[in-house]
Write a protein that holds these residues in place. Structure first.
Motif, short mmCIF file in Angstrom:
data_model
loop_
_atom_site.label_atom_id
_atom_site.label_comp_id
_atom_site.label_asym_id
_atom_site.label_seq_id
_atom_site.Cartn_x
_atom_site.Cartn_y
_atom_site.Cartn_z
N ASN A 78 -50.05 -7.05 -42.55
CA ASN A 78 -51.18 -6.70 -43.41
C ASN A 78 -51.07 -7.40 -44.77
N SER A 79 -50.78 -8.69 -44.70
CA SER A 79 -50.60 -9.48 -45.92
C SER A 79 -51.72 -10.51 -46.08
N LYS A 80 -51.94 -10.89 -47.31
CA LYS A 80 -52.80 -12.02 -47.62
C LYS A 80 -51.92 -13.04 -48.35
N ILE A 81 -51.94 -14.26 -47.84
CA ILE A 81 -50.99 -15.27 -48.31
C ILE A 81 -51.74 -16.54 -48.73
N ILE A 82 -51.44 -17.00 -49.94
CA ILE A 82 -51.85 -18.34 -50.36
C ILE A 82 -50.64 -19.24 -50.16
N TYR A 83 -50.84 -20.32 -49.44
CA TYR A 83 -49.78 -21.32 -49.31
C TYR A 83 -50.25 -22.57 -50.05
N TYR A 84 -49.61 -22.87 -51.17
CA TYR A 84 -50.01 -23.99 -52.02
C TYR A 84 -49.20 -25.22 -51.61
N SER A 85 -49.86 -26.11 -50.88
CA SER A 85 -49.20 -27.33 -50.40
C SER A 85 -50.18 -28.49 -50.43
N LYS A 86 -49.70 -29.64 -50.89
CA LYS A 86 -50.52 -30.85 -50.88
C LYS A 86 -50.29 -31.68 -49.63
N ASP A 87 -49.48 -31.15 -48.73
CA ASP A 87 -49.11 -31.88 -47.52
C ASP A 87 -50.25 -31.85 -46.52
N ASN A 88 -50.68 -33.03 -46.09
CA ASN A 88 -51.78 -33.11 -45.14
C ASN A 88 -51.40 -32.63 -43.74
N ALA A 89 -50.10 -32.40 -43.52
CA ALA A 89 -49.66 -31.89 -42.21
C ALA A 89 -50.10 -30.45 -41.99
N PHE A 90 -50.37 -29.74 -43.09
CA PHE A 90 -50.77 -28.34 -42.98
C PHE A 90 -52.29 -28.26 -43.00
N GLY A 91 -52.86 -28.02 -41.84
CA GLY A 91 -54.32 -28.00 -41.74
C GLY A 91 -54.82 -26.95 -40.77
N GLU A 92 -55.94 -27.26 -40.13
CA GLU A 92 -56.63 -26.30 -39.28
C GLU A 92 -55.78 -25.83 -38.10
N PHE A 93 -54.98 -26.75 -37.53
CA PHE A 93 -54.16 -26.37 -36.37
C PHE A 93 -53.20 -25.24 -36.73
N LEU A 94 -52.55 -25.36 -37.90
CA LEU A 94 -51.58 -24.35 -38.29
C LEU A 94 -52.26 -23.06 -38.74
N LEU A 95 -53.43 -23.18 -39.33
CA LEU A 95 -54.20 -21.97 -39.67
C LEU A 95 -54.55 -21.20 -38.40
N LYS A 96 -54.96 -21.93 -37.38
CA LYS A 96 -55.30 -21.31 -36.10
C LYS A 96 -54.06 -20.65 -35.48
N ILE B 70 -54.58 -21.96 -47.09
CA ILE B 70 -53.84 -23.15 -47.50
C ILE B 70 -54.63 -23.84 -48.60
N CYS B 71 -54.05 -23.91 -49.79
CA CYS B 71 -54.71 -24.53 -50.94
C CYS B 71 -53.99 -25.82 -51.30
N LYS B 72 -54.75 -26.86 -51.61
CA LYS B 72 -54.17 -28.17 -51.89
C LYS B 72 -54.21 -28.55 -53.37
#
Length: 349
Positions: free
Chosen positions: A178-196, A209-211
């Protein structure tokens, strides 16, 4: 409501959001994060949600930043020694101190910095490295070339650190339901696939994921409104950098970084022309200033487009460090541009 059912809020940093650009300004006697860290902390405090939002720095990030500062120290120390051995001035006397073990020295400074940021108003924790239980998942990612192992050249051995970091975040989220998480990363490897993947594995929590700082600001404001809609006040836009931001969004800036040869864009006989597009401004830091000029270090995300002789084009997204000088409070001049992250995405049309 049961206490365990209450929503918890976490802001997790990746290394690339905290990295210091040692090429332009370096103090190897101390350790600290870049200005982005303090900017985000200020956002949390302005929104008065410092009791609800916990800042988390993964062990992977601490370890990587330790390795980075040691490597850059060794590199620039050698350059410095070569420089001072060839030039002498009567106004200055430079004396070499006794030899120290720099890895041990900076490890102490890092521990001091950890203590310093943990004793301030905001809650700051360290996310441990993923346990052995996640090892099988990391191996499967490597063999299947699944993100974040999937680099621009599709090499499955590229991205182990990112995979370890991602698995650490997943394991952390599984332990903090029951958490809400902001992951601040400029890495393009972290995208829709990992969100899914996150949503499928941890259905009772959410990940954003915030860039860049603007995306972090938007999400923090949404959290603040959700936490207490009656006392919510949006973050006041601070216009100290408005003039340089306006210039960064102008054609003059984009023309300067391409027309002046800084060596950060691709060159080749098949390329007929190159254009730059500003994707985001990630950090602005004033390095020096006097009556006649100011020096800035700026981190941006750029999209570089190459037009080819055969009529096609190639584009790439890069993170760039830019040194800018403002002369006589009127003219902005790009002094240097260089890549600060080699994990770019590349596409061809």
């Amino acid at each position: 409501m049961n206490l365990s059912d209450e929503t918890t809020y976490w802001l997790i940093f990746d290394t690339n959001a905290l990295f210091q650009a040692y090429e332009k300004k370096a103090d190897f006697t101390i350790f600290n994060f870049n200005a982005t860290f303090e900017n985000v902390i200020d956002m949390i405090n302005q929104l008065d949600i410092y009791n609800q939002v916990t800042v988390a720095i993964p062990s992977v990030v601490w370890n990587e930043m330790e390795k980075q500062i040691i490597a850059k120290h060794d590199e620039l120390l050698l350059t410095y020694k070569n420089t001072i051995s060839k030039k002498r001035f009567p106004e200055y006397s430079i004396q070499e101190n006794s030899t120290i073990n720099y890895p041990e020295y900076i490890k102490i400074r890092i521990e001091e910095y950890k203590k310093e940021i943990s004793e301030k108003l905001n809650k700051v924790i360290e996310i441990p490295i993923a346990s052995n239980n996640r090892f099988k998942s990391i191996v499967n990612r490597a063999f299947d070339k699944l993100p974040p192992f999937e680099g621009k050249d599709k090499k499955s051995d590229k991205g182990f650190k990112d995979a370890l970091l991602w698995e650490s975040i997943l394991e952390f989220a599984l332990k903090h339901r029951n958490s809400k998480i902001i992951y601040y990363s400029k890495d393009n490897a972290f995208g829709e696939f990992l969100l899914k993947e996150f949503t499928e594995n941890i259905s009772d929590s959410s990940l954003f994921i915030c860039k860049n700082e603007s995306e972090v600001k938007i999400q923090l404001e949404e959290w603040a409104l959700e936490i207490d809609k009656y006392s919510y006040q949006p973050i006041e836009d601070f216009d100290e950098n408005k003039e340089i931001i306006d210039w960064l969004n102008s054609g003059d800036f984009l023309v300067q970084i391409i027309e002046r040869d800084y060596g950060f864009v691709e060159q080749g006989r098949l390329i007929t022309s190159t254009t730059a597009h500003l994707v985001s401004i990630d950090n602005i830091e004033c390095l020096n200033k006097n009556e006649d000029s100011k020096e800035y270090y700026i981190e941006t995300t750029l999209r570089i487009e190459y037009n080819l002789k055969d009529g096609g084009n190639i584009s790439e997204i890069i993170n760039a460090g830019i040194q800018v000088e403002k002369l006589e409070d009127v003219v902005f001049s790009v002094e240097d541009v260089y890549r600060i992250n080699e994990d770019e995405d590349e596409s061809e049309t």
